[in-house]
Design a protein around this motif. Structure first.
Motif, PDB file in Angstrom:
ATOM      1  N   ASP A 387       5.817   2.887   3.245  1.00 21.30           N
ATOM      2  CA  ASP A 387       5.074   1.630   3.174  1.00 21.30           C
ATOM      3  C   ASP A 387       4.985   0.990   4.558  1.00 21.30           C
ATOM      4  O   ASP A 387       5.957   0.455   5.083  1.00 21.30           O
ATOM      5  CB  ASP A 387       5.752   0.668   2.197  1.00 21.30           C
ATOM      6  CG  ASP A 387       4.806  -0.419   1.725  1.00 21.30           C
ATOM      7  OD1 ASP A 387       3.884  -0.763   2.483  1.00 21.30           O
ATOM      8  OD2 ASP A 387       4.989  -0.916   0.600  1.00 21.30           O
ATOM      9  N   ARG A 388       3.788   1.030   5.141  1.00 20.61           N
ATOM     10  CA  ARG A 388       3.610   0.579   6.519  1.00 20.61           C
ATOM     11  C   ARG A 388       3.547  -0.939   6.664  1.00 20.61           C
ATOM     12  O   ARG A 388       3.650  -1.447   7.778  1.00 20.61           O
ATOM     13  CB  ARG A 388       2.319   1.194   7.086  1.00 20.61           C
ATOM     14  CG  ARG A 388       2.405   2.680   7.345  1.00 20.61           C
ATOM     15  CD  ARG A 388       1.032   3.284   7.577  1.00 20.61           C
ATOM     16  NE  ARG A 388       0.262   3.335   6.348  1.00 20.61           N
ATOM     17  CZ  ARG A 388      -0.978   3.824   6.259  1.00 20.61           C
ATOM     18  NH1 ARG A 388      -1.576   4.289   7.349  1.00 20.61           N
ATOM     19  NH2 ARG A 388      -1.610   3.839   5.101  1.00 20.61           N
ATOM     20  N   SER A 389       3.386  -1.671   5.564  1.00 19.24           N
ATOM     21  CA  SER A 389       3.267  -3.122   5.704  1.00 19.24           C
ATOM     22  C   SER A 389       4.585  -3.750   6.127  1.00 19.24           C
ATOM     23  O   SER A 389       4.586  -4.803   6.773  1.00 19.24           O
ATOM     24  CB  SER A 389       2.773  -3.758   4.403  1.00 19.24           C
ATOM     25  OG  SER A 389       3.807  -3.832   3.450  1.00 19.24           O
ATOM     26  N   GLY A 390       5.713  -3.155   5.756  1.00 18.36           N
ATOM     27  CA  GLY A 390       7.010  -3.579   6.248  1.00 18.36           C
ATOM     28  C   GLY A 390       7.461  -4.954   5.806  1.00 18.36           C
ATOM     29  O   GLY A 390       8.431  -5.481   6.350  1.00 18.36           O
ATOM     30  N   ILE A 391       6.789  -5.565   4.851  1.00 16.55           N
ATOM     31  CA  ILE A 391       7.092  -6.957   4.525  1.00 16.55           C
ATOM     32  C   ILE A 391       7.959  -7.125   3.277  1.00 16.55           C
ATOM     33  O   ILE A 391       8.364  -8.238   2.971  1.00 16.55           O
ATOM     34  CB  ILE A 391       5.804  -7.784   4.367  1.00 16.55           C
ATOM     35  CG1 ILE A 391       4.926  -7.214   3.255  1.00 16.55           C
ATOM     36  CG2 ILE A 391       5.037  -7.816   5.684  1.00 16.55           C
ATOM     37  CD1 ILE A 391       3.676  -8.036   3.000  1.00 16.55           C
ATOM     38  N   TYR A 392       8.221  -6.024   2.581  1.00 12.87           N
ATOM     39  CA  TYR A 392       9.005  -6.111   1.348  1.00 12.87           C
ATOM     40  C   TYR A 392      10.413  -5.576   1.551  1.00 12.87           C
ATOM     41  O   TYR A 392      10.652  -4.685   2.364  1.00 12.87           O
ATOM     42  CB  TYR A 392       8.314  -5.333   0.218  1.00 12.87           C
ATOM     43  CG  TYR A 392       7.027  -5.977  -0.214  1.00 12.87           C
ATOM     44  CD1 TYR A 392       7.040  -7.152  -0.949  1.00 12.87           C
ATOM     45  CD2 TYR A 392       5.796  -5.437   0.128  1.00 12.87           C
ATOM     46  CE1 TYR A 392       5.862  -7.766  -1.336  1.00 12.87           C
ATOM     47  CE2 TYR A 392       4.616  -6.040  -0.247  1.00 12.87           C
ATOM     48  CZ  TYR A 392       4.653  -7.209  -0.990  1.00 12.87           C
ATOM     49  OH  TYR A 392       3.476  -7.816  -1.363  1.00 12.87           O
ATOM     50  N   GLY A 393      11.334  -6.112   0.770  1.00 18.37           N
ATOM     51  CA  GLY A 393      12.718  -5.667   0.841  1.00 18.37           C
ATOM     52  C   GLY A 393      13.010  -4.475  -0.031  1.00 18.37           C
ATOM     53  O   GLY A 393      13.976  -3.746   0.206  1.00 18.37           O
ATOM     54  N   GLY A 394      12.177  -4.252  -1.059  1.00 19.22           N
ATOM     55  CA  GLY A 394      12.425  -3.136  -1.973  1.00 19.22           C
ATOM     56  C   GLY A 394      11.153  -2.545  -2.533  1.00 19.22           C
ATOM     57  O   GLY A 394      10.147  -3.239  -2.733  1.00 19.22           O
ATOM     58  N   PHE A 395      11.173  -1.231  -2.776  1.00 25.27           N
ATOM     59  CA  PHE A 395      10.093  -0.491  -3.436  1.00 25.27           C
ATOM     60  C   PHE A 395      10.753   0.229  -4.599  1.00 25.27           C
ATOM     61  O   PHE A 395      11.755   0.930  -4.418  1.00 25.27           O
ATOM     62  CB  PHE A 395       9.459   0.510  -2.469  1.00 25.27           C
ATOM     63  CG  PHE A 395       8.288   1.273  -3.030  1.00 25.27           C
ATOM     64  CD1 PHE A 395       7.003   1.014  -2.591  1.00 25.27           C
ATOM     65  CD2 PHE A 395       8.461   2.257  -3.998  1.00 25.27           C
ATOM     66  CE1 PHE A 395       5.911   1.724  -3.095  1.00 25.27           C
ATOM     67  CE2 PHE A 395       7.385   2.969  -4.511  1.00 25.27           C
ATOM     68  CZ  PHE A 395       6.105   2.702  -4.060  1.00 25.27           C
ATOM     69  N   HIS A 396      10.200   0.090  -5.803  1.00 27.21           N
ATOM     70  CA  HIS A 396      10.869   0.610  -6.993  1.00 27.21           C
ATOM     71  C   HIS A 396       9.902   1.413  -7.858  1.00 27.21           C
ATOM     72  O   HIS A 396       8.780   0.972  -8.121  1.00 27.21           O
ATOM     73  CB  HIS A 396      11.457  -0.535  -7.820  1.00 27.21           C
ATOM     74  CG  HIS A 396      12.258  -1.500  -6.997  1.00 27.21           C
ATOM     75  ND1 HIS A 396      13.552  -1.264  -6.625  1.00 27.21           N
ATOM     76  CD2 HIS A 396      11.913  -2.695  -6.444  1.00 27.21           C
ATOM     77  CE1 HIS A 396      13.996  -2.273  -5.891  1.00 27.21           C
ATOM     78  NE2 HIS A 396      13.020  -3.152  -5.758  1.00 27.21           N
ATOM     79  N   CYS A 397      10.332   2.574  -8.279  1.00 26.68           N
ATOM     80  CA  CYS A 397       9.566   3.430  -9.173  1.00 26.68           C
ATOM     81  C   CYS A 397      10.406   3.720 -10.409  1.00 26.68           C
ATOM     82  O   CYS A 397      11.557   4.163 -10.301  1.00 26.68           O
ATOM     83  CB  CYS A 397       9.174   4.728  -8.482  1.00 26.68           C
ATOM     84  SG  CYS A 397       8.213   5.869  -9.516  1.00 26.68           S
ATOM     85  N   TYR A 398       9.842   3.445 -11.579  1.00 24.60           N
ATOM     86  CA  TYR A 398      10.548   3.647 -12.842  1.00 24.60           C
ATOM     87  C   TYR A 398       9.767   4.614 -13.740  1.00 24.60           C
ATOM     88  O   TYR A 398       8.529   4.643 -13.722  1.00 24.60           O
ATOM     89  CB  TYR A 398      10.720   2.321 -13.596  1.00 24.60           C
ATOM     90  CG  TYR A 398      11.877   1.488 -13.091  1.00 24.60           C
ATOM     91  CD1 TYR A 398      13.092   1.450 -13.771  1.00 24.60           C
ATOM     92  CD2 TYR A 398      11.741   0.734 -11.932  1.00 24.60           C
ATOM     93  CE1 TYR A 398      14.146   0.685 -13.302  1.00 24.60           C
ATOM     94  CE2 TYR A 398      12.795  -0.024 -11.451  1.00 24.60           C
ATOM     95  CZ  TYR A 398      13.997  -0.055 -12.149  1.00 24.60           C
ATOM     96  OH  TYR A 398      15.050  -0.803 -11.679  1.00 24.60           O
ATOM     97  N   GLY A 399      10.515   5.384 -14.516  1.00 29.27           N
ATOM     98  CA  GLY A 399       9.938   6.247 -15.534  1.00 29.27           C
ATOM     99  C   GLY A 399      10.753   6.142 -16.804  1.00 29.27           C
ATOM    100  O   GLY A 399      11.817   5.523 -16.839  1.00 29.27           O
ATOM    101  N   ARG A 400      10.272   6.770 -17.858  1.00 30.10           N
ATOM    102  CA  ARG A 400      11.016   6.761 -19.108  1.00 30.10           C
ATOM    103  C   ARG A 400      12.273   7.617 -18.993  1.00 30.10           C
ATOM    104  O   ARG A 400      12.310   8.598 -18.270  1.00 30.10           O
ATOM    105  CB  ARG A 400      10.154   7.315 -20.250  1.00 30.10           C
ATOM    106  CG  ARG A 400       8.938   6.474 -20.595  1.00 30.10           C
ATOM    107  CD  ARG A 400       8.302   7.011 -21.873  1.00 30.10           C
ATOM    108  NE  ARG A 400       7.018   6.372 -22.157  1.00 30.10           N
ATOM    109  CZ  ARG A 400       6.884   5.207 -22.768  1.00 30.10           C
ATOM    110  NH1 ARG A 400       7.973   4.546 -23.154  1.00 30.10           N
ATOM    111  NH2 ARG A 400       5.683   4.701 -22.993  1.00 30.10           N
ATOM    112  N   ARG A 401      13.280   7.237 -19.728  1.00 26.68           N
ATOM    113  CA  ARG A 401      14.489   8.068 -19.788  1.00 26.68           C
ATOM    114  C   ARG A 401      14.241   9.309 -20.633  1.00 26.68           C
ATOM    115  O   ARG A 401      13.423   9.314 -21.528  1.00 26.68           O
ATOM    116  CB  ARG A 401      15.639   7.259 -20.441  1.00 26.68           C
ATOM    117  CG  ARG A 401      16.216   6.207 -19.504  1.00 26.68           C
ATOM    118  CD  ARG A 401      17.481   5.633 -20.074  1.00 26.68           C
ATOM    119  NE  ARG A 401      18.080   4.670 -19.160  1.00 26.68           N
ATOM    120  CZ  ARG A 401      18.875   4.993 -18.167  1.00 26.68           C
ATOM    121  NH1 ARG A 401      19.207   6.262 -17.969  1.00 26.68           N
ATOM    122  NH2 ARG A 401      19.372   4.070 -17.362  1.00 26.68           N
TER     123      ARG A 401
END
Length: 401
Positions: A387-401
């Motif tokens: 992520d080149r914007s650099g402005i967020y503290g976290g990036f999160h990806c979720y899927g089903r268990r």
């Protein structure tokens, strides 16, 4: 970043925080055009999602840059959902451009350069006839200066909108402080002039003026930071210090010759035309794909939960929430993920950003969601790194268990 989706959360929430006068004022403020460019990196999104050809995507629209850029994944359709009519009008204008302009040069002149006086004629003759009534009314309406909104594209579109004007104000402060943004953007890392500019930037960001701005919620509205997200962004640290560190990530985290977010922040325009340092939908090599796939982009004026509730079960393969959950109460987040669970396919993935490092799904209040959803640490790390914007503290990806 999200737009007036916050308004739905503000007015529906019963929490004390979201009932404050600041939150209600922010909801009113965000009925305008906030983002002329979306500030989440679509390349990072697609790398984390790993979509199969023919996937169905639901995303918050914002400025529409990413909804269009997701066409690189060859989806079946992309639903672009937002409560901010200004942002949907911008997406619809881009879709009209893809239908009206058979060559990349015209599209670049209008949406990339976005500063030619000839764009008024292009709007009236070629784009306006293709817009629906809502979008046409938005771009035809005159502002307080007496000019129609479509004139934004004749004098530098990316200098308009709430964030664009705030960036202009930041450039004014930088000039007064002896900081040349061009040196930060183009200078060699070890160049004395750049080192001096970074030192001046440090002093400005830790000045009494910076502390005043970051201590006043209303003054951060133009950055798209509502009261709830402001608290998350700080995380107990002085907000001016946090924003300084995020700005350094933006201008130094990735090579500036390929980071169009840095160019928008420091140059207030794109470089181009061409294929480098541009969002995918504005790249020459992607233009035919954008034109051929424009019909797959479906704008919707609704809250994300309302829209997901309207879809058939198991319809959606990917949901992009931007950073919307940062200002939603736990109950609203739970309802949203219940809607995602019903509408999502067996292999659905959900991505979102957070101002702080932590995901709200990992907190105690939303522990019940973790019976169905699991954070994919590897995909999340890929998205955050790219992520080149650099402005967020976290990036999160979720899927089903």
């Amino acid at each position: 970043m999200n737009s007036q989706l916050i308004a739905d959360a503000v007015h529906d929430s019963k929490s004390v925080v979201e009932a404050t006068i600041w939150a209600r004022l922010y909801a009113f403020w965000l009925r305008r055009l906030v983002y002329t460019q979306i500030w989440e990196d679509p390349v990072a999104d697609l790398a984390a999602l790993r979509l199969a050809i023919g996937s169905t995507i639901v995303t918050i629209s914002s400025g529409g840059c990413n909804a269009l850029s997701y066409l690189m994944a060859q989806p079946a359709q992309v639903y672009a959902v937002d409560l901010n009519g200004a942002h949907l009008a911008l997406l619809k204008l881009k879709l009209a451009g893809l239908r009206a302009f058979s060559n990349y040069s015209d599209f670049w002149q209008f949406f990339g350069e976005a500063s030619s006086p000839a764009n008024s004629d292009l709007y009236r003759d070629r784009l306006r006839p293709l817009l629906d009534a809502q979008a046409r009314n938005y771009w035809d309406k005159r502002t307080t200066t007496g000019r129609s909104r479509h004139a934004y594209f004749t004098d530098g579109f990316y200098r308009h909108g709430m964030l664009g004007r705030f960036i202009g104000f930041a450039h004014f402060v930088a000039k007064l402080s002896g900081i040349d943004p061009a040196i930060l953007l183009n200078g060699r890392p070890d160049a004395p002039a750049r080192i001096e500019a970074l030192e001046r930037l440090d002093r400005v960001c830790h000045s009494w003026f910076a502390r005043l701005i970051t201590a006043t919620p209303a003054l951060l509205f133009s950055l798209g930071i509502p009261p709830r997200q402001r608290a998350l962004l700080g995380g107990g640290a002085p907000l001016n210090d946090v924003l300084h560190k995020r700005l350094l990530c933006l201008i130094d985290g990735h090579p500036n010759e390929t980071n169009y977010f840095a160019w928008q922040a420091l140059h207030r325009a794109y470089i181009g035309p061409g294929d480098r340092c541009l969002p995918p939908y504005l790249q020459r090599r992607q233009y035919e794909r954008m034109r051929n796939g424009a019909g797959l982009i479906i704008p919707h004026h609704a809250s994300l939960k309302q829209f997901l509730d309207s879809l058939p079960a198991r319809e959606v393969d990917a949901v992009i929430l931007l950073d919307s959950q940062d200002w939603m109460a736990a109950d609203e987040i739970r309802k949203l993920w219940t809607a995602i669970d019903r509408a999502g396919s067996d292999n659905v993935h959900v991505i979102f950003r957070t101002a702080g490092e932590a995901s709200p799904i990992e907190g105690e209040e939303l522990a019940s969601l973790r019976r169905t959803w699991q954070r994919d640490d590897e995909r999340s790390a890929v998205g955050f790194a790219l992520d080149r914007s650099g402005i967020y503290g976290g990036f999160h990806c979720y899927g089903r268990r």
